[in-house]
Scaffold this motif. Structure first.
Motif, mmCIF file in Angstrom:
data_model
loop_
_atom_site.group_PDB
_atom_site.id
_atom_site.type_symbol
_atom_site.label_atom_id
_atom_site.label_comp_id
_atom_site.label_asym_id
_atom_site.label_seq_id
_atom_site.Cartn_x
_atom_site.Cartn_y
_atom_site.Cartn_z
ATOM 1 N N ALA A 11 0.832 -1.200 0.000
ATOM 2 C CA ALA A 11 0.000 0.000 0.000
ATOM 3 C C ALA A 11 0.872 1.257 0.000
ATOM 4 C CB ALA A 11 -0.936 -0.005 1.207
ATOM 5 N N ASP A 12 2.010 1.180 0.667
ATOM 6 C CA ASP A 12 3.023 2.227 0.566
ATOM 7 C C ASP A 12 3.896 1.871 -0.636
ATOM 8 O OD1 ASP A 12 5.346 3.765 0.720
ATOM 9 O OD2 ASP A 12 5.328 3.806 2.910
ATOM 10 N N PRO A 13 3.855 2.647 -1.699
ATOM 11 C CA PRO A 13 4.566 2.262 -2.922
ATOM 12 C C PRO A 13 6.078 2.186 -2.775
ATOM 13 C CG PRO A 13 3.737 4.504 -3.097
ATOM 14 C CD PRO A 13 3.125 3.918 -1.861
ATOM 15 N N ASP A 14 6.609 2.729 -1.675
ATOM 16 C CA ASP A 14 8.053 2.673 -1.467
ATOM 17 C C ASP A 14 8.501 1.413 -0.733
ATOM 18 O OD1 ASP A 14 8.549 5.099 -2.742
ATOM 19 O OD2 ASP A 14 8.137 6.243 -0.912
ATOM 20 N N ILE A 15 7.563 0.616 -0.246
ATOM 21 C CA ILE A 15 7.910 -0.657 0.390
ATOM 22 C C ILE A 15 7.741 -1.748 -0.660
ATOM 23 C CG2 ILE A 15 7.365 -2.304 2.210
ATOM 24 C CD1 ILE A 15 6.453 -0.008 3.946
ATOM 25 N N GLU A 36 15.217 2.226 -14.027
ATOM 26 C CA GLU A 36 14.147 2.779 -13.220
ATOM 27 C C GLU A 36 13.211 1.655 -12.818
ATOM 28 O OE1 GLU A 36 11.308 5.361 -15.022
ATOM 29 O OE2 GLU A 36 11.352 4.343 -16.954
ATOM 30 N N THR A 37 12.504 1.851 -11.726
ATOM 31 C CA THR A 37 11.523 0.865 -11.298
ATOM 32 C C THR A 37 10.131 1.478 -11.354
ATOM 33 O OG1 THR A 37 11.727 1.463 -8.954
ATOM 34 C CG2 THR A 37 13.172 -0.297 -9.768
ATOM 35 N N ILE A 38 9.174 0.631 -11.692
ATOM 36 C CA ILE A 38 7.773 1.040 -11.686
ATOM 37 C C ILE A 38 7.039 0.116 -10.726
ATOM 38 C CG2 ILE A 38 5.650 1.198 -13.029
ATOM 39 C CD1 ILE A 38 7.297 2.005 -15.421
ATOM 40 N N PRO A 39 6.500 0.661 -9.635
ATOM 41 C CA PRO A 39 5.814 -0.181 -8.651
ATOM 42 C C PRO A 39 4.397 -0.520 -9.093
ATOM 43 C CG PRO A 39 5.814 2.091 -7.902
ATOM 44 C CD PRO A 39 6.593 2.067 -9.181
ATOM 45 N N LEU A 40 4.036 -1.781 -8.916
ATOM 46 C CA LEU A 40 2.704 -2.255 -9.285
ATOM 47 C C LEU A 40 2.098 -3.032 -8.127
ATOM 48 C CD1 LEU A 40 3.501 -3.584 -12.862
ATOM 49 C CD2 LEU A 40 2.179 -1.531 -12.324
ATOM 50 N N GLY A 41 0.783 -2.909 -7.960
ATOM 51 C CA GLY A 41 0.077 -3.690 -6.958
ATOM 52 C C GLY A 41 -0.106 -5.131 -7.403
ATOM 53 N N LEU A 121 0.360 -5.301 4.995
ATOM 54 C CA LEU A 121 0.919 -4.091 4.388
ATOM 55 C C LEU A 121 0.186 -3.697 3.110
ATOM 56 C CD1 LEU A 121 4.758 -4.753 4.768
ATOM 57 C CD2 LEU A 121 3.356 -3.162 6.095
ATOM 58 N N LEU A 122 -0.732 -4.555 2.670
ATOM 59 C CA LEU A 122 -1.494 -4.299 1.454
ATOM 60 C C LEU A 122 -2.844 -3.697 1.806
ATOM 61 C CD1 LEU A 122 -0.722 -7.697 -0.326
ATOM 62 C CD2 LEU A 122 0.566 -5.558 -0.486
ATOM 63 N N ASP A 123 -3.550 -3.234 0.798
ATOM 64 C CA ASP A 123 -4.900 -2.743 1.033
ATOM 65 C C ASP A 123 -5.788 -3.077 -0.161
ATOM 66 O OD1 ASP A 123 -4.065 -0.955 -0.909
ATOM 67 O OD2 ASP A 123 -4.197 0.826 0.356
ATOM 68 N N GLY A 124 -7.080 -2.953 0.041
ATOM 69 C CA GLY A 124 -8.050 -3.100 -1.034
ATOM 70 C C GLY A 124 -7.939 -4.411 -1.790
ATOM 71 N N GLU A 125 -7.990 -4.307 -3.113
ATOM 72 C CA GLU A 125 -7.964 -5.490 -3.964
ATOM 73 C C GLU A 125 -6.644 -6.255 -3.830
ATOM 74 O OE1 GLU A 125 -8.836 -4.520 -7.980
ATOM 75 O OE2 GLU A 125 -10.866 -3.810 -7.557
ATOM 76 N N ASP A 126 -5.545 -5.538 -3.590
ATOM 77 C CA ASP A 126 -4.257 -6.218 -3.443
ATOM 78 C C ASP A 126 -4.270 -7.160 -2.243
ATOM 79 O OD1 ASP A 126 -3.137 -5.030 -5.642
ATOM 80 O OD2 ASP A 126 -2.110 -3.456 -4.518
ATOM 81 N N ARG A 127 -4.823 -6.678 -1.124
ATOM 82 C CA ARG A 127 -4.879 -7.531 0.066
ATOM 83 C C ARG A 127 -5.785 -8.730 -0.175
ATOM 84 N NH1 ARG A 127 -6.081 -5.240 6.083
ATOM 85 N NH2 ARG A 127 -4.048 -4.290 5.656
ATOM 86 N N ASP A 128 -6.920 -8.526 -0.801
ATOM 87 C CA ASP A 128 -7.841 -9.630 -1.087
ATOM 88 C C ASP A 128 -7.182 -10.651 -2.011
ATOM 89 O OD1 ASP A 128 -9.728 -8.344 0.435
ATOM 90 O OD2 ASP A 128 -10.793 -7.478 -1.273
ATOM 91 N N TYR A 129 -6.497 -10.160 -3.048
ATOM 92 C CA TYR A 129 -5.831 -11.041 -4.001
ATOM 93 C C TYR A 129 -4.723 -11.841 -3.319
ATOM 94 C CZ TYR A 129 -2.799 -12.480 -7.860
ATOM 95 O OH TYR A 129 -2.016 -13.220 -8.715
ATOM 96 N N LYS A 223 18.807 1.562 2.182
ATOM 97 C CA LYS A 223 17.925 2.716 2.047
ATOM 98 C C LYS A 223 16.487 2.318 1.701
ATOM 99 C CE LYS A 223 21.756 5.561 0.373
ATOM 100 N NZ LYS A 223 22.348 6.176 -0.853
ATOM 101 N N ALA A 224 16.268 1.063 1.341
ATOM 102 C CA ALA A 224 14.921 0.631 0.963
ATOM 103 C C ALA A 224 13.977 0.756 2.158
ATOM 104 C CB ALA A 224 14.947 -0.822 0.473
ATOM 105 N N LYS A 225 12.821 1.307 1.935
ATOM 106 C CA LYS A 225 11.887 1.574 3.019
ATOM 107 C C LYS A 225 11.358 0.285 3.624
ATOM 108 C CE LYS A 225 8.011 4.561 4.261
ATOM 109 N NZ LYS A 225 7.033 5.578 3.796
#
Length: 229
Positions: A11-15, A36-41, A121-129, A223-225
């Protein structure tokens, strides 16, 4: 040259806890490649570079999609041969052994201690999935899977095995890290992202190696959150 790595987020895109995404990141860093990195749920498959594949990591190398951490490593070794991740057949065999070792030696303990924390640490559809797919895999609720009083001892047993070679050398790769180090440390980065405190004892040799791994590449991993306490 444009290199883009699609990475799993919470849910925090930096984690970014995924151990397989960490393997890909360490491989790119080892090669000295800018990316570069692109964060995805977990559930936002429509935004994945290949929705039909529906997994991360995926590397986009100037329009060529490379799927799966092992395939990414192989691709980088072939296309960017400088700074090899495994310089000899012996190093390659060691890396392959470690990639098979950690699921058997560390994951049986780290999984119950970490999986529910990742879910939280997830939320919404990500947590359900995440919950639905993991519970289908384990055949029980995440709460039941996490209820393993033997889990800390399992982790400690695996870490003692890891400590043996590290008692005599700085890295599994010897004087410098290689793919073997990245394969196993990526799982520890999964744990590190999810939990600030570990309910198990880490051997001194492994703790010192972990500090060296965290310091690599300008402290990229350090440095990774992480999740808050």
């Amino acid at each position: 040259m444009t290199l883009t790595l699609y990475d799993l987020r919470t849910a925090d895109p930096d984690i970014r806890p995924s151990p397989f995404c960490w393997i890909a990141k360490f491989a790119l860093l080892h090669k000295g490649l800018d990316f570069e990195t692109i964060p995805l749920g977990f559930a936002e498959k429509k935004n994945y570079p290949d929705p039909s594949y529906g997994k991360c990591p995926v590397l986009d190398d100037d329009g060529e999609l490379v799927r799966d951490s092992a395939a990414i490593v192989e691709h980088l070794e072939k296309k960017y041969p400088a700074r090899p991740l495994t310089a000899t057949e012996g190093e390659k065999a060691m890396a392959e052994f470690v990639a098979a070792w950690w699921p058997a030696a560390l994951l049986p303990g780290l999984g119950p201690l970490t999986m529910l924390k990742i879910c939280n640490l997830l939320d919404g559809e990500d947590r359900d999935y995440f919950r639905r797919t993991r519970e289908a895999h384990y055949g029980k609720s995440l709460e039941a899977y996490s209820d393993d009083p033997a889990a800390p001892g399992k982790v400690e047993a695996g870490l003692r095995q890891l400590a043996a070679p590290l008692a005599r050398r700085k890295f599994l790769g010897g004087a410098t890290p290689n793919l073997a180090d990245y394969n196993v440390f990526s799982l520890l980065m999964w744990r590190r992202a999810a939990a600030p405190v570990d309910p198990y004892e880490t051997p001194a040799e492994v703790a010192a190696w972990s500090e060296r791994m965290l310091d690599l590449f300008g402290g990229y991993a350090r440095k990774a959150k992480r999740a808050a306490a």
